[in-house]
Design a protein around this motif. Sequence first.
Motif, PDB file in Angstrom:
ATOM      1  N   ASN A  78      18.503 -26.893  67.794  1.00  4.19           N
ATOM      2  CA  ASN A  78      17.378 -26.237  67.127  1.00  4.19           C
ATOM      3  C   ASN A  78      17.772 -25.061  66.237  1.00  4.19           C
ATOM      4  O   ASN A  78      16.935 -24.513  65.529  1.00  4.19           O
ATOM      5  CB  ASN A  78      16.346 -25.766  68.160  1.00  4.19           C
ATOM      6  CG  ASN A  78      16.929 -24.793  69.172  1.00  4.19           C
ATOM      7  OD1 ASN A  78      17.732 -23.933  68.847  1.00  4.19           O
ATOM      8  ND2 ASN A  78      16.502 -24.918  70.429  1.00  4.19           N
ATOM      9  N   ALA A  79      19.041 -24.665  66.247  1.00  6.58           N
ATOM     10  CA  ALA A  79      19.463 -23.466  65.515  1.00  6.58           C
ATOM     11  C   ALA A  79      19.193 -23.569  64.015  1.00  6.58           C
ATOM     12  O   ALA A  79      18.666 -22.633  63.399  1.00  6.58           O
ATOM     13  CB  ALA A  79      20.946 -23.199  65.767  1.00  6.58           C
ATOM     14  N   ALA A  80      19.555 -24.707  63.419  1.00  2.00           N
ATOM     15  CA  ALA A  80      19.362 -24.871  61.975  1.00  2.00           C
ATOM     16  C   ALA A  80      17.883 -24.790  61.599  1.00  2.00           C
ATOM     17  O   ALA A  80      17.522 -24.174  60.582  1.00  2.00           O
ATOM     18  CB  ALA A  80      19.951 -26.209  61.519  1.00  2.00           C
ATOM     19  N   SER A  81      17.019 -25.373  62.415  1.00  2.00           N
ATOM     20  CA  SER A  81      15.578 -25.335  62.149  1.00  2.00           C
ATOM     21  C   SER A  81      15.037 -23.920  62.254  1.00  2.00           C
ATOM     22  O   SER A  81      14.196 -23.503  61.449  1.00  2.00           O
ATOM     23  CB  SER A  81      14.845 -26.255  63.127  1.00  2.00           C
ATOM     24  OG  SER A  81      15.265 -27.591  62.987  1.00  2.00           O
ATOM     25  N   VAL A  82      15.524 -23.162  63.248  1.00  2.00           N
ATOM     26  CA  VAL A  82      15.080 -21.781  63.419  1.00  2.00           C
ATOM     27  C   VAL A  82      15.504 -20.930  62.226  1.00  2.00           C
ATOM     28  O   VAL A  82      14.698 -20.148  61.688  1.00  2.00           O
ATOM     29  CB  VAL A  82      15.660 -21.197  64.725  1.00  2.00           C
ATOM     30  CG1 VAL A  82      15.468 -19.680  64.769  1.00  2.00           C
ATOM     31  CG2 VAL A  82      15.009 -21.844  65.935  1.00  2.00           C
ATOM     32  N   ILE A  83      16.739 -21.076  61.794  1.00  2.00           N
ATOM     33  CA  ILE A  83      17.233 -20.292  60.659  1.00  2.00           C
ATOM     34  C   ILE A  83      16.484 -20.667  59.381  1.00  2.00           C
ATOM     35  O   ILE A  83      16.096 -19.791  58.592  1.00  2.00           O
ATOM     36  CB  ILE A  83      18.746 -20.502  60.481  1.00  2.00           C
ATOM     37  CG1 ILE A  83      19.497 -19.909  61.678  1.00  2.00           C
ATOM     38  CG2 ILE A  83      19.237 -19.865  59.187  1.00  2.00           C
ATOM     39  CD1 ILE A  83      20.978 -20.219  61.702  1.00  2.00           C
ATOM     40  N   TYR A  84      16.260 -21.965  59.182  1.00  2.00           N
ATOM     41  CA  TYR A  84      15.507 -22.394  58.000  1.00  2.00           C
ATOM     42  C   TYR A  84      14.110 -21.779  58.008  1.00  2.00           C
ATOM     43  O   TYR A  84      13.657 -21.216  56.996  1.00  2.00           O
ATOM     44  CB  TYR A  84      15.397 -23.920  57.957  1.00  2.00           C
ATOM     45  CG  TYR A  84      14.543 -24.394  56.796  1.00  2.00           C
ATOM     46  CD1 TYR A  84      15.093 -24.545  55.532  1.00  2.00           C
ATOM     47  CD2 TYR A  84      13.180 -24.647  56.951  1.00  2.00           C
ATOM     48  CE1 TYR A  84      14.319 -24.938  54.448  1.00  2.00           C
ATOM     49  CE2 TYR A  84      12.396 -25.035  55.891  1.00  2.00           C
ATOM     50  CZ  TYR A  84      12.965 -25.180  54.636  1.00  2.00           C
ATOM     51  OH  TYR A  84      12.180 -25.561  53.582  1.00  2.00           O
ATOM     52  N   ALA A  85      13.410 -21.878  59.145  1.00  2.00           N
ATOM     53  CA  ALA A  85      12.045 -21.366  59.234  1.00  2.00           C
ATOM     54  C   ALA A  85      12.000 -19.863  59.018  1.00  2.00           C
ATOM     55  O   ALA A  85      11.047 -19.340  58.420  1.00  2.00           O
ATOM     56  CB  ALA A  85      11.441 -21.718  60.595  1.00  2.00           C
ATOM     57  N   GLY A  86      13.025 -19.150  59.485  1.00  2.00           N
ATOM     58  CA  GLY A  86      13.034 -17.707  59.348  1.00  2.00           C
ATOM     59  C   GLY A  86      13.370 -17.217  57.951  1.00  2.00           C
ATOM     60  O   GLY A  86      12.956 -16.120  57.558  1.00  2.00           O
TER      61      GLY A  86
END
Length: 296
Positions: free
Chosen positions: A218-226
Motif C-alpha cells: 500500500n505504500a505507493a498508493s499512500v504516497i500517490y494520494a498524499g
Amino acid sequence: MNQKSSAAWWALCLPMLAVFIWSLNIAVTRYVADYISPVSISFYRWLVAFIVLTPFMLHKTWQQRHLIKTYFVEFAVLSAFGMVLYQGLAYVASHETTATNMGIINAFIPIFTIFVSLAILKVRPNLYAVVGSILSLVGLLYVMSKGDWSSLLQLGAHFGDLLMIFAVFFYAFYGVFLKKWQLKVPLLLSLYIQIGFALIYHLPFIAWLGLDPINAENAASVIYAGLFPSLIAPFLWMLAVQNIGPNRTSIFMNLMPVFTAIIANIWLNEAWTSAHTFGGLLILLGILLAQKKSKI
C-alpha cells in the motif's frame, strides 16, 4: 499570435491534468481497498501532504496566525466537509462499488452544488438547472441499476454508490461554504490549516479502529494520494483558474467519469457497459444543461 495560442494551449492542459490526477486517484482508492483500511489511508494521505508542506508553510503560518485565529471555525468546518466526510466516505465506498461508478457519481458535484446553494446562499436555480438536475438524476439511477430499474429496490446492492452520493453531497457543501465565506487567506495557507484539522479529526477514529501499517502493498498508493491529488492537482487547478477563469476551468470536471472509466478498464479490468454509456450521457447532458445561466 502564435505565442498567445501556445499560452492558451498550455493553460488548457492544466485543468485536464488535474482532473486526470483526481480520476487516477479514484482508481487508486479502489485498488488499495484490499490492502489498507479507509481510515488508515485517509489519515496517511493527509499526513504525507502535511509533512511535505510544513517546511514551506510553518513560518508563514506563524507569521499569519492572526488570520488562522480569525477564521478558525471556518477552517474547521471546511476541513470536516471537504477532507474528512468527502474523502473518508469515498474510501469506504471503494470497498462496495467500482471505480467507474465512483467517477460517474463524482461528476454530480455541480448538480448538488446548485441545491446546496439554494439552501445556504438562497440562490434560486433557474428552469435549466432544475431540468438538468432531474435528467442527471435519472442517468445516475440508470447507472446504479445497471439498466434494470427493479434492482433499485435492492438497497444492499447499491450501498457503495449511496455512500459515494453522500460523499459528493458533502463536497458540494464544501464548495458552497468556500463561496459563502470567501476567506481572505492565501490558498496554500488555507490548504495547510485544513489538512492540520483533518489529521486531528482522524485521531478518534484511529483510537477506535486502529491504524494499519504502511507496507509494500500500500505504500505507493499512500504516497500517490498524499502528493498528487492532495497537493499537485489543487495547485494545477488554481493556476488554471488564474489563467482561464473559474467557469472555463470547472467544465473540465466533466472529464472525470471518462478518465476514470478508461483507467479502471485498463488497470482494474472494470467493464464499461451500455448502462454506463446511456446513464453517463444523461448525467453529462443534465450537467451541461444545468450550467446555463439564462432564465427561461
